[in-house]
Motif scaffolding. Structure first.
Motif, PDB file in Angstrom:
ATOM      1  N   PHE B  66       0.877  -1.147   0.024  1.00 43.25           N
ATOM      2  CA  PHE B  66      -0.043   0.092   0.041  1.00 43.25           C
ATOM      3  C   PHE B  66       0.803   1.198   0.022  1.00 43.25           C
ATOM      4  CE2 PHE B  66      -3.468  -2.606   1.247  1.00 43.25           C
ATOM      5  CZ  PHE B  66      -4.530  -2.142   0.502  1.00 43.25           C
ATOM      6  N   THR B  67       1.906   1.336   0.803  1.00 43.88           N
ATOM      7  CA  THR B  67       2.885   2.408   0.734  1.00 43.88           C
ATOM      8  C   THR B  67       3.461   2.499  -0.680  1.00 43.88           C
ATOM      9  OG1 THR B  67       3.415   2.002   3.117  1.00 43.88           O
ATOM     10  CG2 THR B  67       4.949   3.184   1.807  1.00 43.88           C
ATOM     11  N   ALA B  68       3.931   1.448  -1.210  1.00 37.93           N
ATOM     12  CA  ALA B  68       4.459   1.689  -2.461  1.00 37.93           C
ATOM     13  C   ALA B  68       3.443   2.257  -3.580  1.00 37.93           C
ATOM     14  CB  ALA B  68       5.026   0.223  -3.024  1.00 37.93           C
ATOM     15  N   GLY B  69       2.218   1.787  -3.436  1.00 34.43           N
ATOM     16  CA  GLY B  69       1.257   2.158  -4.381  1.00 34.43           C
ATOM     17  C   GLY B  69       0.897   3.701  -4.090  1.00 34.43           C
ATOM     18  N   MET B  70       0.686   4.080  -2.955  1.00 29.22           N
ATOM     19  CA  MET B  70       0.665   5.548  -2.638  1.00 29.22           C
ATOM     20  C   MET B  70       1.505   6.314  -3.183  1.00 29.22           C
ATOM     21  SD  MET B  70      -1.377   7.963  -1.351  1.00 29.22           S
ATOM     22  CE  MET B  70      -2.583   7.369  -0.092  1.00 29.22           C
ATOM     23  N   LEU B  71       2.971   5.926  -3.056  1.00 29.13           N
ATOM     24  CA  LEU B  71       4.033   6.808  -3.410  1.00 29.13           C
ATOM     25  C   LEU B  71       3.846   7.080  -4.903  1.00 29.13           C
ATOM     26  CD1 LEU B  71       6.915   7.716  -2.183  1.00 29.13           C
ATOM     27  CD2 LEU B  71       7.702   5.568  -3.150  1.00 29.13           C
ATOM     28  N   GLU B  72       3.644   6.006  -5.564  1.00 29.24           N
ATOM     29  CA  GLU B  72       3.358   6.036  -7.057  1.00 29.24           C
ATOM     30  C   GLU B  72       2.244   7.325  -7.422  1.00 29.24           C
ATOM     31  OE1 GLU B  72       2.714   3.372 -10.871  1.00 29.24           O
ATOM     32  OE2 GLU B  72       3.351   2.660  -8.945  1.00 29.24           O
ATOM     33  N   ILE B  73       1.179   7.068  -6.789  1.00 32.04           N
ATOM     34  CA  ILE B  73       0.030   8.039  -6.848  1.00 32.04           C
ATOM     35  C   ILE B  73       0.407   9.269  -6.765  1.00 32.04           C
ATOM     36  CG2 ILE B  73      -2.426   8.483  -6.250  1.00 32.04           C
ATOM     37  CD1 ILE B  73      -2.713   5.518  -5.694  1.00 32.04           C
ATOM     38  N   LYS B  74       1.111   9.538  -5.372  1.00 31.91           N
ATOM     39  CA  LYS B  74       1.362  10.764  -4.847  1.00 31.91           C
ATOM     40  C   LYS B  74       2.248  11.708  -6.083  1.00 31.91           C
ATOM     41  CE  LYS B  74       3.954  10.628  -1.241  1.00 31.91           C
ATOM     42  NZ  LYS B  74       4.728  10.712  -0.023  1.00 31.91           N
ATOM     43  N   GLY B  75       3.215  11.087  -6.648  1.00 31.86           N
ATOM     44  CA  GLY B  75       3.964  11.346  -7.579  1.00 31.86           C
ATOM     45  C   GLY B  75       3.598  11.727  -9.193  1.00 31.86           C
ATOM     46  N   SER B  76       2.356  11.210  -9.087  1.00 30.67           N
ATOM     47  CA  SER B  76       1.974  11.123 -10.722  1.00 30.67           C
ATOM     48  C   SER B  76       1.303  12.304 -11.294  1.00 30.67           C
ATOM     49  CB  SER B  76       0.422  10.109 -10.595  1.00 30.67           C
ATOM     50  OG  SER B  76      -0.639  10.810  -9.848  1.00 30.67           O
ATOM     51  N   GLY B  77       1.144  13.437 -10.569  1.00 28.67           N
ATOM     52  CA  GLY B  77       0.918  14.621 -11.411  1.00 28.67           C
ATOM     53  C   GLY B  77      -0.486  14.636 -11.665  1.00 28.67           C
ATOM     54  N   GLU B  78      -1.316  13.682 -11.488  1.00 27.03           N
ATOM     55  CA  GLU B  78      -2.629  13.738 -11.814  1.00 27.03           C
ATOM     56  C   GLU B  78      -3.662  14.619 -10.922  1.00 27.03           C
ATOM     57  OE1 GLU B  78      -4.490  12.289 -14.167  1.00 27.03           O
ATOM     58  OE2 GLU B  78      -2.722  11.079 -14.897  1.00 27.03           O
ATOM     59  N   SER B  79      -4.710  14.819 -11.377  1.00 23.29           N
ATOM     60  CA  SER B  79      -5.583  15.802 -10.662  1.00 23.29           C
ATOM     61  C   SER B  79      -6.177  15.107  -9.406  1.00 23.29           C
ATOM     62  CB  SER B  79      -6.940  15.973 -11.524  1.00 23.29           C
ATOM     63  OG  SER B  79      -7.691  14.814 -11.670  1.00 23.29           O
ATOM     64  N   CYS B  80      -6.588  15.721  -8.390  1.00 22.26           N
ATOM     65  CA  CYS B  80      -7.327  15.193  -7.088  1.00 22.26           C
ATOM     66  C   CYS B  80      -8.159  13.984  -7.549  1.00 22.26           C
ATOM     67  CB  CYS B  80      -7.745  16.195  -6.223  1.00 22.26           C
ATOM     68  SG  CYS B  80      -8.806  15.880  -4.921  1.00 22.26           S
ATOM     69  N   ILE B  81      -8.924  14.241  -8.227  1.00 19.80           N
ATOM     70  CA  ILE B  81     -10.231  13.250  -8.483  1.00 19.80           C
ATOM     71  C   ILE B  81      -9.570  12.004  -9.107  1.00 19.80           C
ATOM     72  CG2 ILE B  81     -11.924  12.546 -10.123  1.00 19.80           C
ATOM     73  CD1 ILE B  81     -13.145  14.138  -7.828  1.00 19.80           C
ATOM     74  N   ASN B  82      -8.442  12.064 -10.168  1.00 18.71           N
ATOM     75  CA  ASN B  82      -7.976  11.070 -10.564  1.00 18.71           C
ATOM     76  C   ASN B  82      -6.906  10.170  -9.626  1.00 18.71           C
ATOM     77  OD1 ASN B  82      -9.106  11.058 -13.079  1.00 18.71           O
ATOM     78  ND2 ASN B  82      -7.482  12.556 -14.105  1.00 18.71           N
ATOM     79  N   LYS B  83      -6.474  11.098  -8.650  1.00 20.59           N
ATOM     80  CA  LYS B  83      -5.665  10.335  -7.957  1.00 20.59           C
ATOM     81  C   LYS B  83      -6.628   9.498  -6.612  1.00 20.59           C
ATOM     82  CE  LYS B  83      -1.668  13.442  -7.368  1.00 20.59           C
ATOM     83  NZ  LYS B  83      -1.188  14.793  -6.575  1.00 20.59           N
ATOM     84  N   LEU B  84      -7.772   9.946  -6.347  1.00 21.54           N
ATOM     85  CA  LEU B  84      -8.580   9.260  -5.508  1.00 21.54           C
ATOM     86  C   LEU B  84      -9.113   8.075  -6.332  1.00 21.54           C
ATOM     87  CD1 LEU B  84     -10.675  12.009  -3.992  1.00 21.54           C
ATOM     88  CD2 LEU B  84      -8.952  10.765  -2.864  1.00 21.54           C
ATOM     89  N   LYS B  85      -9.299   8.056  -7.547  1.00 22.22           N
ATOM     90  CA  LYS B  85      -9.712   6.967  -8.686  1.00 22.22           C
ATOM     91  C   LYS B  85      -8.643   5.904  -8.487  1.00 22.22           C
ATOM     92  CE  LYS B  85     -12.942   9.145 -11.434  1.00 22.22           C
ATOM     93  NZ  LYS B  85     -13.200   9.593 -12.725  1.00 22.22           N
ATOM     94  N   ALA B  86      -7.492   6.439  -8.381  1.00 17.77           N
ATOM     95  CA  ALA B  86      -6.015   5.403  -8.584  1.00 17.77           C
ATOM     96  C   ALA B  86      -6.009   4.645  -6.903  1.00 17.77           C
ATOM     97  CB  ALA B  86      -4.913   6.283  -8.810  1.00 17.77           C
ATOM     98  N   ILE B  87      -6.481   5.676  -5.860  1.00 18.64           N
ATOM     99  CA  ILE B  87      -6.368   4.883  -4.564  1.00 18.64           C
ATOM    100  C   ILE B  87      -7.405   3.677  -4.537  1.00 18.64           C
ATOM    101  CG2 ILE B  87      -7.106   5.313  -2.346  1.00 18.64           C
ATOM    102  CD1 ILE B  87      -5.582   8.265  -2.326  1.00 18.64           C
TER     103      ILE B  87
END
Lengths: 191, 191
Positions: B66-87
């Motif tokens: 989960f930590t690794a996944g979150m790290l990737e999402i954090k650095g993705s530069g996507e919009s907030c909504i897209n980050k939430l969808k990724a989570i």
DNA sequence: TTCACTAACTAACAGTTGTTAGTTAAAATT
DNA sequence: AATTTTAACTAACAACTGTTAGTTAGTGAA
């Protein structure tokens, strides 16, 4: 016979519920409960019949309160959305009144023995009623047309986990919480 | 050295995780695990060091994913909504890959001993990152202005409970589920 | 005073717990 | 063929488990 002041039996149940929340039913011993109360384990048996009976007292009484609450909501004649708001309020109220009991209800129900079928029955009926409200809301066009299973799962797991979260906020206002939750669960967070 | 086929150690961890989900860590004995595998309890110790080590192996490896996944999402530069969808997708993916492990992660972490502080650290950082995304979304006007604490609680408890729900639907399509959840969690159910 | 009741105690029980020590048969390596 | 490694076994341990039996000091009712 029933007094306003807490009986020794009620104290045992209250102390046990707190310990069950921290470590789970199986990891809490009768000696743990006794030590917390400042007595010996054998003395507990002057007030209760068994460890199992403590768990039963915690879980079944709570489950029946949810059933009673749902019964009232079901017959209220309100709109689907208002029924859902009432369910949210029901969970906030019961969870805040008995945080430790809610932990056992969620995590220790599988250690019920004779009472397990009765608990399962109450839970199934509650979920059926819940789903019924959702399906009705979809049919009437009040709710979006998404699988009611997923809807119920999403809302109900949030409500069932309230006990984990309420105690962290000492300053919390329960009406505010109910309001915020209704907004988030019903209307989402997307602007 | 590492083989494609499951080692005996991995089998123990897999079997134990399944039993832990059903009864909880404390209620499962080494003899239970052994019996399920058709061997004696003492034989388990040819492959693992202790019961505690089994729990550690289950929980820590999952938490780190989960930590690794979150790290990737954090650095993705996507919009907030897209980050939430990724989570949401991250939780659906990891939960469906390891349903039994998710149960231990949620319910048995308190029985970790030496590894407890490390687990707590991973969880806190994950929640901080999550809240950060929400606060950023509120600041940018992407999300409604409700307490991010309540928002995160609501979404995260739903996602953390997926393990309870996914196995019930054998025919489930994980992409559908991710899509439905995104709609419900982000846009609500109110029409 | 006498009596029964309450709620604590000590002591012990039979069963279960995680784990260790030492052994053994088969498989893999030399 | 000789040796080492692997992975199972039996037997046992000390600690802990829920619970019972029997006892005792204090309390209120008769």
């Amino acid at each position: 016979m029933k007094n306003k002041i807490e009986s020794r039996k009620e104290e045992i149940i209250r102390v046990a519920a707190k310990l069950f929340k921290e470590k789970g039913y199986s990891a809490v011993t009768m000696r743990d409960i006794a030590k917390t109360m400042g007595i010996k384990a054998a003395s507990l048996y002057n007030h209760i019949n068994s460890k199992q009976d403590i768990l039963k007292a915690i879980i079944i009484s709570l489950a029946e309160k949810f059933t009673a609450g749902m019964l009232e909501i079901k017959g209220s004649g309100e709109s689907c959305i208002n029924k859902l708001k009432a369910i949210i309020k029901l969970h906030v109220t019961l969870s805040s009144q008995n945080i430790y009991g809610m932990a056992s209800l969620n995590n220790d129900w599988m250690h019920l023995e004779e009472q397990m079928p009765y608990y399962i029955k109450l839970r199934s009926e509650y979920e059926d009623d819940f789903k019924n409200i959702l399906e009705h809301g979809i049919g009437e066009g009040e709710l979006i047309n998404v699988k009611p299973d997923v809807m119920m799962f999403s809302i109900l797991t949030t409500l069932r986990s309230l006990y984990l979260w309420i105690p962290k906020k000492e300053d919390i206002d329960l009406n505010d919480l109910t309001e915020n939750l209704s907004q988030i669960l019903l209307d989402g967070i997307n602007k």
